[in-house]
Design an enzyme around this catalytic site. Structure first.
Site, PDB file in Angstrom:
ATOM      1  N   LYS A  35       0.846  -1.204   0.000  1.00 38.23           N
ATOM      2  CA  LYS A  35       0.000   0.000   0.000  1.00 38.23           C
ATOM      3  C   LYS A  35       0.875   1.245   0.000  1.00 38.23           C
ATOM      4  O   LYS A  35       2.089   1.159   0.241  1.00 38.23           O
ATOM      5  CB  LYS A  35      -0.922  -0.031   1.229  1.00 38.23           C
ATOM      6  CG  LYS A  35      -0.177  -0.056   2.559  1.00 38.23           C
ATOM      7  CD  LYS A  35      -1.120  -0.374   3.723  1.00 38.23           C
ATOM      8  CE  LYS A  35      -0.361  -0.400   5.028  1.00 38.23           C
ATOM      9  NZ  LYS A  35      -1.198  -0.859   6.147  1.00 38.23           N
ATOM     10  N   TYR A 244      16.914  30.199   7.669  1.00 37.38           N
ATOM     11  CA  TYR A 244      15.730  30.907   8.163  1.00 37.38           C
ATOM     12  C   TYR A 244      15.804  31.093   9.677  1.00 37.38           C
ATOM     13  O   TYR A 244      16.213  30.180  10.406  1.00 37.38           O
ATOM     14  CB  TYR A 244      14.468  30.121   7.835  1.00 37.38           C
ATOM     15  CG  TYR A 244      14.000  30.260   6.411  1.00 37.38           C
ATOM     16  CD1 TYR A 244      13.691  31.518   5.878  1.00 37.38           C
ATOM     17  CD2 TYR A 244      13.855  29.137   5.605  1.00 37.38           C
ATOM     18  CE1 TYR A 244      13.247  31.638   4.561  1.00 37.38           C
ATOM     19  CE2 TYR A 244      13.410  29.253   4.290  1.00 37.38           C
ATOM     20  CZ  TYR A 244      13.110  30.513   3.786  1.00 37.38           C
ATOM     21  OH  TYR A 244      12.663  30.635   2.494  1.00 37.38           O
TER      22      TYR A 244
END
Ligand SMILES: *Cc1c(COP(=O)(O)O)cnc(C)c1O
Length: 346
Positions: A35, A244
């Site tokens: 899956k 950042y």
């Protein structure tokens, strides 16, 4: 190459399947769960390698995944759908010869009306309260369902990664109570359940994460390496900041490598300032924040200039990275995004 590369070792995947297969008796079939695009590594490629290793039954979460898998695998292997038979799935289930695991009275009605005679399995809830019929519902339809000859009766363990958890024995007892004496193959265990021992194996097992190199299968071989190309290297003076929020400040003159990979590639920001990347065997600390496309790394201590650094490798497994980021190996793998260059070998 401007994007990171996922090196995917299909022989390691096949060896992990064989190693898990060897943990149960020869009479027990070992299936494979592919899956979520084969836990992020590519369902088609993974399933073909596993079929070659000997897997004959595959599980996906939804019929849509089953369609893709059928196209990759051809007509022979059995493809089972955990989510069952949803409204709108009938044509996919019929055309692609998918086997839904029916989870509720609604799904049983839908399946029997839309596709009488089409193979199906049944999922029972033994305590996880996620998917499957509860004991009272099962009691009501069991005799009818059994006359239609389900190809599998399955349930799923909630705590199999904790061998000492009392929930395991409780669910095992409940599964026996709901299924003993019925004439259909039974399945209870995923990777964790296989490791709990033979009384959890029944007729078929459904390993997922262990195939892809993750815990709780401690002996799993890593299947994925993430190699991040260095785009630029710069010298940073003491007192300068990187990234950042000025999240990292150089105490000493430093060399900083900027690599191409970021949270848009499924690398969680929670590893900011904590993980390392590897130049071969040498760890290089991640500096400051993970940004969308880029990660900055301290390479001051290296005596050469590498072309790339590894984020996932034998020295830092999916579970190591998961621990650092406060998540699980499953999420690390299935988060790896679409932007990677995927290279398969084996
Ligand atoms: C995902 C899943 C599996 C595979 O579980 P792993 O822990 O990855 O081995 C098996 N059965 C069901 C019902 C699942 O949802």
């Amino acid at each position: 190459m401007g994007t990171s590369t996922l090196h995917i070792d299909l022989s390691a995947l096949a060896r992990n399947w064989r190693a898990l297969d060897a943990k149960s008796a020869k009479t027990v079939e070992t299936a494979a769960v592919v899956k979520a695009d084969g836990y992020g590594i590519g369902a088609g490629k993974a399933a073909r390698a596993l079929a070659k290793a000997g897997a004959k039954t595959f599980f996906v979460a939804a019929a849509e995944e089953g369609v893709i898998l059928r196209e990759a695998l051809g007509p022979s292997p059995r493809i089972c759908v955990f989510g069952g038979h949803m409204s709108g799935d009938t044509d996919m289930i019929a055309d692609m010869q998918l086997t839904p695991m029916l989870n509720s009275l609604d799904q049983i009605t839908r399946h029997f009306e839309a596709l009488p005679g089409h193979p199906f399995g049944v999922q029972l809830d033994t305590g996880m309260n996620r998917l499957g019929m509860e004991a009272n519902e099962w009691d009501a339809v069991r005799d009818l369902v059994m006359t239609a000859e389900p190809m599998l009766i399955m349930s799923h363990l909630a705590c199999a990664d904790e061998p000492d958890h009392p929930m395991n024995a409780q669910q095992l007892a409940e599964f026996h109570k709901m299924t003993d004496g019925l004439n259909a193959p039974r399945a209870l265990s995923a990777t964790g359940g296989i490791l709990l021992g033979p009384e959890y194996h029944f007729d078929l097992t459904r390993p997922g994460i262990g195939l892809y190199g993750g815990l709780p299968f401690e002996d799993a071989e890593p299947v994925v390496r993430v190699e991040c190309p260095i785009i630029q290297i710069r010298d940073v003076a003491a007192g300068e900041t990187v990234g950042y929020g000025n999240a990292w400040t150089a105490d000493l003159p430093s060399r900083v490598a900027t690599v191409s990979a970021g949270y848009a590639d499924g690398i969680t920001r929670h590893i900011s300032g904590k993980a390392v990347l590897f130049d071969g065997d040498t760890p290089c600390p991640l500096l400051g924040r993970v940004s969308m496309d880029l990660i900055t790394v301290d390479v001051t201590h290296l005596d050469h200039t590498p072309r790339s650094l590894d984020l996932l490798c034998a020295h830092q497994t999916v579970d190591d990275l998961a621990d650092i980021g406060g998540t699980i190996g499953y999420e690390v793998l299935t988060s790896l995004g679409r932007r990677y260059n995927r290279r398969y070998r084996g």
